[in-house]
Design a protein around this motif. Structure first.
Motif, short mmCIF file in Angstrom:
data_model
loop_
_atom_site.label_atom_id
_atom_site.label_comp_id
_atom_site.label_asym_id
_atom_site.label_seq_id
_atom_site.Cartn_x
_atom_site.Cartn_y
_atom_site.Cartn_z
N HIS A 42 1.11 -1.56 0.24
CA HIS A 42 -0.18 0.16 0.31
C HIS A 42 0.73 1.38 0.20
N ASP A 43 0.29 2.58 -0.01
CA ASP A 43 1.45 3.27 -0.48
C ASP A 43 0.20 4.46 0.51
N HIS A 44 1.65 4.99 1.03
CA HIS A 44 1.56 6.72 2.03
C HIS A 44 1.84 7.76 1.24
N PRO A 45 1.28 8.68 1.72
CA PRO A 45 2.09 9.84 1.05
C PRO A 45 2.89 10.69 2.74
N ASP A 46 3.37 11.40 2.00
CA ASP A 46 3.85 12.58 3.70
C ASP A 46 3.70 12.45 4.40
N SER A 47 3.92 11.85 6.08
CA SER A 47 2.74 11.94 6.99
C SER A 47 3.47 11.68 8.61
N PHE A 48 2.08 12.00 9.13
CA PHE A 48 3.03 12.05 10.15
C PHE A 48 2.84 11.12 11.35
N MET A 49 3.18 10.43 12.00
CA MET A 49 3.10 9.06 12.60
C MET A 49 3.37 9.11 14.57
N TYR A 50 1.98 8.54 14.85
CA TYR A 50 1.70 8.23 15.95
C TYR A 50 1.73 7.07 16.95
N THR A 51 2.59 6.74 18.19
CA THR A 51 3.01 5.11 17.78
C THR A 51 1.07 5.05 19.78
N LEU A 52 0.45 4.99 19.82
CA LEU A 52 0.11 4.23 20.75
C LEU A 52 -0.57 3.02 21.33
N SER A 53 1.28 2.33 20.83
CA SER A 53 1.18 0.81 21.57
C SER A 53 3.18 0.97 20.83
N THR A 54 3.66 -0.18 21.88
CA THR A 54 4.89 -0.65 21.51
C THR A 54 4.64 -1.58 20.85
N PHE A 55 5.52 -1.80 19.60
CA PHE A 55 4.95 -3.28 18.87
C PHE A 55 6.78 -2.98 17.46
N ARG A 56 6.92 -4.38 17.28
CA ARG A 56 8.11 -5.12 16.66
C ARG A 56 7.20 -4.91 14.91
N ARG A 57 7.69 -4.26 13.83
CA ARG A 57 7.46 -5.11 12.57
C ARG A 57 9.05 -5.25 11.34
N ARG A 58 8.21 -5.10 10.46
CA ARG A 58 9.00 -6.13 9.18
C ARG A 58 8.72 -5.22 8.30
N LEU A 59 9.26 -3.81 8.05
CA LEU A 59 8.56 -3.55 6.72
C LEU A 59 9.28 -4.03 5.53
N TYR A 60 9.00 -3.80 4.39
CA TYR A 60 8.69 -4.33 3.32
C TYR A 60 8.34 -3.34 1.23
N ALA A 61 9.73 -3.31 1.35
CA ALA A 61 9.59 -1.49 0.33
C ALA A 61 9.81 -2.28 -1.00
N GLU A 62 9.49 -1.06 -1.55
CA GLU A 62 9.28 -1.53 -2.80
C GLU A 62 9.99 -1.97 -4.06
N ASP A 63 10.98 -1.88 -3.84
CA ASP A 63 12.31 -2.61 -4.17
C ASP A 63 12.61 -4.13 -3.79
N GLY A 64 12.18 -4.63 -2.40
CA GLY A 64 12.47 -6.02 -2.17
C GLY A 64 12.70 -5.53 -0.34
N GLN A 65 14.05 -4.47 -0.30
CA GLN A 65 14.93 -4.51 0.76
C GLN A 65 13.78 -4.79 1.31
N THR A 66 13.77 -5.16 3.28
CA THR A 66 13.13 -5.22 4.46
C THR A 66 13.99 -4.57 5.02
N ARG A 67 13.10 -4.18 6.19
CA ARG A 67 13.77 -3.37 7.59
C ARG A 67 13.16 -3.32 8.22
N ASP A 68 13.17 -3.66 9.66
CA ASP A 68 12.72 -4.32 10.73
C ASP A 68 12.87 -2.99 11.62
N VAL A 69 12.14 -2.78 12.57
CA VAL A 69 11.39 -1.18 14.17
C VAL A 69 10.53 -1.83 14.71
N GLU A 70 11.87 -1.52 15.55
CA GLU A 70 10.66 -1.27 17.16
C GLU A 70 10.53 -0.57 17.77
#
Length: 116
Positions: free
Chosen positions: A38-66
């Motif tokens: 899915h697409d996101h335009p430029d955005s501000f993000m505020y987290t309401l919980s603590t979490f860990r995610r793996r993000l999959y970029a359009e070019d196939g690269q991944t990034r883990d975030v906590e």
């Protein structure tokens, strides 16, 4: 074909406010859940919980975030998919900008830049 997260992942993203300048989305998921691309335009993000995610970029690269609850950050325009790889729910608010000058996706960054 739209890659609007409120359409492609409607069970997880809900529009909670919208006008001609911004759209505010609330996101929820559970451990193990994966989103479709899915697409996101430029955005501000505020987290309401603590979490860990793996993000999959359009070019196939991944990034883990906590990210801790209460974190805020800038999310540059991008296309990605996500996977909750932690043991907690993800709960986030996104404020998407509608300024057309700020909607070019950046391939060099996936995920948020968290204010420190």
């Amino acid at each position: 074909m739209t890659l609007d997260p409120a359409v492609t992942n409607a069970d997880n993203y809900q529009v909670i406010f919208e006008n001609d300048r911004v759209r505010v989305l609330e996101y929820h998921d559970s451990p193990g859940h994966r989103t479709t691309p899915h697409d996101h335009p430029d955005s501000f993000m505020y987290t309401l919980s603590t979490f860990r995610r793996r993000l999959y970029a359009e070019d196939g690269q991944t990034r883990d975030v906590e990210i801790d609850a209460g974190a805020s950050g800038w999310l540059p325009a991008q296309r990605h998919a996500g996977h909750n790889i932690g043991d907690t729910q993800t709960h986030v608010i996104f404020v998407e900008l509608k300024d057309p000058q700020m909607t070019d996706r950046r391939a060099d960054q996936v995920g948020p830049t968290i204010a420190g």
